[in-house]
Scaffold this motif. Structure first.
Motif, short mmCIF file in Angstrom:
data_model
loop_
_atom_site.label_atom_id
_atom_site.label_comp_id
_atom_site.label_asym_id
_atom_site.label_seq_id
_atom_site.Cartn_x
_atom_site.Cartn_y
_atom_site.Cartn_z
N GLY A 27 0.78 -1.22 0.00
CA GLY A 27 0.00 0.00 0.00
C GLY A 27 0.82 1.28 0.00
O GLY A 27 0.26 2.35 0.10
N HIS A 28 2.13 1.17 -0.10
CA HIS A 28 2.99 2.35 -0.07
C HIS A 28 3.54 2.63 -1.45
O HIS A 28 3.72 1.73 -2.27
CB HIS A 28 4.16 2.17 0.89
CG HIS A 28 3.75 2.09 2.32
ND1 HIS A 28 2.53 2.45 2.79
CD2 HIS A 28 4.44 1.68 3.42
CE1 HIS A 28 2.47 2.28 4.09
NE2 HIS A 28 3.61 1.80 4.50
N ILE A 29 3.84 3.90 -1.68
CA ILE A 29 4.52 4.32 -2.90
C ILE A 29 5.94 4.69 -2.49
O ILE A 29 6.14 5.58 -1.66
CB ILE A 29 3.79 5.51 -3.56
CG1 ILE A 29 2.41 5.07 -4.00
CG2 ILE A 29 4.60 6.04 -4.73
CD1 ILE A 29 1.57 6.19 -4.56
N HIS A 30 6.91 3.99 -3.05
CA HIS A 30 8.31 4.19 -2.69
C HIS A 30 8.97 5.10 -3.71
O HIS A 30 8.94 4.83 -4.91
CB HIS A 30 9.04 2.85 -2.63
CG HIS A 30 8.49 1.94 -1.58
ND1 HIS A 30 8.86 2.02 -0.26
CD2 HIS A 30 7.58 0.95 -1.65
CE1 HIS A 30 8.22 1.11 0.42
NE2 HIS A 30 7.42 0.44 -0.39
N ILE A 31 9.58 6.16 -3.20
CA ILE A 31 10.30 7.12 -4.05
C ILE A 31 11.77 7.02 -3.66
O ILE A 31 12.14 7.30 -2.52
CB ILE A 31 9.77 8.55 -3.83
CG1 ILE A 31 8.28 8.60 -4.15
CG2 ILE A 31 10.54 9.53 -4.69
CD1 ILE A 31 7.61 9.89 -3.77
N ARG A 32 12.60 6.60 -4.62
CA ARG A 32 14.01 6.38 -4.34
C ARG A 32 14.88 7.19 -5.30
O ARG A 32 14.42 7.60 -6.35
CB ARG A 32 14.36 4.90 -4.52
CG ARG A 32 13.69 4.00 -3.52
CD ARG A 32 14.18 2.56 -3.71
NE ARG A 32 13.68 1.72 -2.66
CZ ARG A 32 12.51 1.09 -2.71
NH1 ARG A 32 11.73 1.21 -3.74
NH2 ARG A 32 12.12 0.32 -1.71
N ILE A 33 16.13 7.37 -4.89
CA ILE A 33 17.10 8.03 -5.75
C ILE A 33 18.24 7.05 -5.98
O ILE A 33 18.62 6.30 -5.09
CB ILE A 33 17.62 9.34 -5.12
CG1 ILE A 33 18.48 10.11 -6.10
CG2 ILE A 33 18.34 9.10 -3.83
CD1 ILE A 33 18.79 11.52 -5.66
N GLN A 34 18.73 7.00 -7.22
CA GLN A 34 19.84 6.13 -7.58
C GLN A 34 20.93 6.98 -8.19
O GLN A 34 20.65 7.88 -8.99
CB GLN A 34 19.40 5.07 -8.60
CG GLN A 34 18.41 4.09 -8.07
CD GLN A 34 17.98 3.11 -9.14
OE1 GLN A 34 18.24 3.30 -10.33
NE2 GLN A 34 17.29 2.07 -8.74
N GLN A 35 22.16 6.68 -7.82
CA GLN A 35 23.31 7.38 -8.38
C GLN A 35 23.65 6.78 -9.73
O GLN A 35 23.72 5.56 -9.86
CB GLN A 35 24.51 7.25 -7.43
CG GLN A 35 25.65 8.16 -7.78
CD GLN A 35 25.36 9.60 -7.45
OE1 GLN A 35 24.65 9.88 -6.49
NE2 GLN A 35 25.90 10.51 -8.23
N ARG A 36 23.83 7.60 -10.72
CA ARG A 36 24.26 7.11 -12.03
C ARG A 36 25.77 7.24 -12.14
O ARG A 36 26.48 6.42 -11.59
CB ARG A 36 23.56 7.89 -13.14
CG ARG A 36 22.13 7.47 -13.34
CD ARG A 36 21.44 8.20 -14.46
NE ARG A 36 22.29 8.43 -15.61
CZ ARG A 36 22.24 9.53 -16.36
NH1 ARG A 36 21.39 10.49 -16.08
NH2 ARG A 36 23.04 9.67 -17.38
N ASN A 37 26.26 8.23 -12.82
CA ASN A 37 27.70 8.44 -12.92
C ASN A 37 28.00 9.90 -12.61
O ASN A 37 27.32 10.80 -13.09
CB ASN A 37 28.24 8.04 -14.29
CG ASN A 37 27.44 8.60 -15.43
OD1 ASN A 37 26.47 9.32 -15.20
ND2 ASN A 37 27.82 8.29 -16.65
N GLY A 38 29.01 10.12 -11.81
CA GLY A 38 29.35 11.48 -11.42
C GLY A 38 28.27 12.09 -10.55
O GLY A 38 27.88 11.52 -9.54
N ARG A 39 27.77 13.24 -10.96
CA ARG A 39 26.71 13.91 -10.18
C ARG A 39 25.32 13.57 -10.70
O ARG A 39 24.33 14.10 -10.19
CB ARG A 39 26.92 15.42 -10.26
CG ARG A 39 28.19 15.87 -9.57
CD ARG A 39 28.47 17.33 -9.79
NE ARG A 39 27.29 18.16 -9.63
CZ ARG A 39 27.23 19.44 -9.94
NH1 ARG A 39 28.30 20.03 -10.43
NH2 ARG A 39 26.14 20.14 -9.77
#
Length: 111
Positions: A27-39
C-alpha cells in the motif's frame, strides 16, 4: 512457559528491505534516488496502483519538473517510473496534489 506466551519468537531482519510484498501490495509508494555516474542521479517511483496510466503521469511530471522520464518494466516490482535528477520532493508533492497518494502512503528513500 509455553511458546504461545512468548511474543518474540519471530525473528525479523532489521536490515531487510521493507518492500518484501513488492509493488503496491504493502500500500505504499516508494520514491528512491539512484546514483548514475558522477553527479547524475535518477529518481524512481514504485508502487503506484496499476489502474492508473503511468505514461500520462510521466508526461505530466516531465512537463511540470522540466526533466526527462520514462516507464520501465522491473521483473520484481512491475512498472516503475524513472525521472532524471533528484525529483524526490517534487514527485511527492505532485502525487499529493493530484490525489494519487496521501502523506502516509509515501515513503521517500535516499541519502
Amino acid at each position: 512457559m509455553t511458546d504461545t506466551t512468548i511474543q518474540n519468537l519471530q525473528s525479523r531482519d532489521p536490515f531487510a528491505d521493507d518492500n518484501e510484498g513488492g509493488g503496491s501490495q504493502d500500500g505504499h509508494i516508494h520514491i528512491r534516488i539512484q546514483q548514475r555516474n558522477g553527479r547524475k542521479t535518477l529518481t524512481t517511483v514504485q508502487g503506484i496502483r496499476p489502474d492508473y496510466d503511468l505514461k500520462k503521469i510521466v508526461k505530466a511530471c516531465k512537463k511540470e519538473f522540466a526533466c526527462n522520464g520514462t516507464v520501465v518494466e522491473h521483473p520484481e516490482y512491475g512498472e516503475v517510473i524513472q525521472l532524471q535528477g533528484d525529483q524526490r520532493q517534487h514527485i511527492s508533492q505532485f502525487l499529493k496534489k493530484v490525489g494519487l497518494a496521501r502523506e502516509d502512503q509515501l515513503k521517500v528513500h535516499g541519502f
